[in-house]
Design an enzyme around this catalytic site. Structure first.
Site, mmCIF file in Angstrom:
data_model
loop_
_atom_site.group_PDB
_atom_site.id
_atom_site.type_symbol
_atom_site.label_atom_id
_atom_site.label_comp_id
_atom_site.label_asym_id
_atom_site.label_seq_id
_atom_site.Cartn_x
_atom_site.Cartn_y
_atom_site.Cartn_z
ATOM 1 N N GLU A 47 -2.562 -1.713 -3.189
ATOM 2 C CA GLU A 47 -3.674 -1.012 -2.567
ATOM 3 C C GLU A 47 -3.421 0.485 -2.558
ATOM 4 O O GLU A 47 -2.281 0.931 -2.610
ATOM 5 C CB GLU A 47 -3.840 -1.465 -1.111
ATOM 6 C CG GLU A 47 -4.108 -2.923 -0.923
ATOM 7 C CD GLU A 47 -4.228 -3.288 0.550
ATOM 8 O OE1 GLU A 47 -4.795 -4.353 0.825
ATOM 9 O OE2 GLU A 47 -3.756 -2.517 1.413
ATOM 10 N N HIS A 58 0.864 -1.180 0.000
ATOM 11 C CA HIS A 58 0.000 0.000 0.000
ATOM 12 C C HIS A 58 0.903 1.233 0.000
ATOM 13 O O HIS A 58 1.216 1.786 1.066
ATOM 14 C CB HIS A 58 -0.902 -0.016 1.233
ATOM 15 C CG HIS A 58 -1.951 1.036 1.253
ATOM 16 N ND1 HIS A 58 -3.186 0.846 1.827
ATOM 17 C CD2 HIS A 58 -1.967 2.309 0.777
ATOM 18 C CE1 HIS A 58 -3.907 1.948 1.715
ATOM 19 N NE2 HIS A 58 -3.181 2.850 1.078
ATOM 20 N N HIS A 61 -7.670 -6.795 7.212
ATOM 21 C CA HIS A 61 -7.483 -5.780 8.244
ATOM 22 C C HIS A 61 -7.682 -6.404 9.616
ATOM 23 O O HIS A 61 -8.784 -6.770 10.000
ATOM 24 C CB HIS A 61 -8.400 -4.570 8.095
ATOM 25 C CG HIS A 61 -7.750 -3.299 8.595
ATOM 26 N ND1 HIS A 61 -7.618 -2.994 9.935
ATOM 27 C CD2 HIS A 61 -7.155 -2.277 7.947
ATOM 28 C CE1 HIS A 61 -6.991 -1.841 10.077
ATOM 29 N NE2 HIS A 61 -6.688 -1.385 8.877
#
Length: 263
Positions: free
Chosen positions: A88, A57, A209
């Site tokens: 991401e 990310h 997550h």
């Protein structure tokens, strides 16, 4: 896109894939100008241990993953045709630059602000639909699968499908917080219902997550059709105790346990 890999539109087959998020490896490296630990070395070790994907990310402030990491990982992943590269980020910040440059197997659109410590909510429909539509279309035209980071909202799955996304990534923090408490069953039921709604709409399913070795198996047993879990913080923390290769293998054991298969 590699023809050996799912397009995200195929029926779910086999075990859930583990994609290892390497942000925290880069975060540690960035504290010194020595180049260690190596992000690409960590990726190689994870893949050798059985991970089926690598996730990063890259935020605009490069607090962890930097631009050169994305390009170096893209080159590395070309040597692993059985694995996937997932990038991401917020498509309205810097994500699309990477999608255009390296064309990963998958891009996950996340609605985070530049100053957020971590992602903490999914996209909102119909509020975000109009501005997301052209970027989803662009990524898919480049041969990149699109996954939208979403809260467990069953009623939103039709709108996601109509927008042209291939998958949703279920934001699992609420489940992780509820795991082991009296709220676990009711919170998990929301994820199950959202997954069922997504599958009815022809969407593929990812999740991520705060998933960890304690809660992963329960989640996968309850939520149907999860094709990929992306795990970073807990996995890298576990690796400090167990070593990276053994940690990846332990998460794979959790995945196999959810399917009732030995490993």
């Amino acid at each position: 896109m590699n023809p050996l890999l799912t397009t995200g539109l195929d029926p779910h087959r086999g075990l859930t894939a583990l994609s290892v998020n390497l942000n925290k490896v880069a975060l540690l490296r960035n504290t010194r100008a020595l180049g260690i630990p190596s992000v690409t070395r960590a990726a190689t070790m994870a893949l050798e241990a059985g991970a089926k994907g690598i996730t990063v990310h890259p935020r605009p402030d490069e607090r962890h993953i930097r631009a050169h990491d994305v390009h170096e990982l893209a080159a590395l992943m070309a040597q692993w045709p059985q694995a996937e590269f997932n990038i991401e980020g917020n498509p309205f910040h810097n994500l699309m630059d990477f999608v255009r440059a390296v064309r990963p197997h998958q891009c996950t659109f996340v609605p985070d602000a530049t100053d957020q410590a971590t992602s903490d909510h999914g996209w909102s429909f119909p509020h975000d639909a109009q501005r997301l539509a052209p970027l989803i279309a662009e990524a898919r035209a480049l041969g990149v699968r699109v996954s939208l980071f979403m809260d467990p909202l069953p009623d939103a799955m039709r709108a996601v499908s109509e927008l042209g996304a291939d998958r949703v990534e279920l934001y699992t923090e609420t489940y992780a917080r509820a795991h082991g408490t009296s709220q676990q069953a009711s919170v998990l039921a929301r994820f199950t219902a959202t997954a069922q709604a997504a599958l009815r709409e022809g969407l593929g399913l990812n999740a991520g997550h705060d998933l960890n070795r304690d809660n992963l198996t329960d989640f996968l047993r309850a939520v149907p059709g999860v094709q990929e879990v992306s795990i970073g913080h807990a996995l890298i923390a576990d690796a400090l105790e167990l070593g990276l290769a053994e940690t990846v293998k332990d998460y794979l054991r959790c995945i196999h346990a959810s399917a009732g298969s030995p490993r």
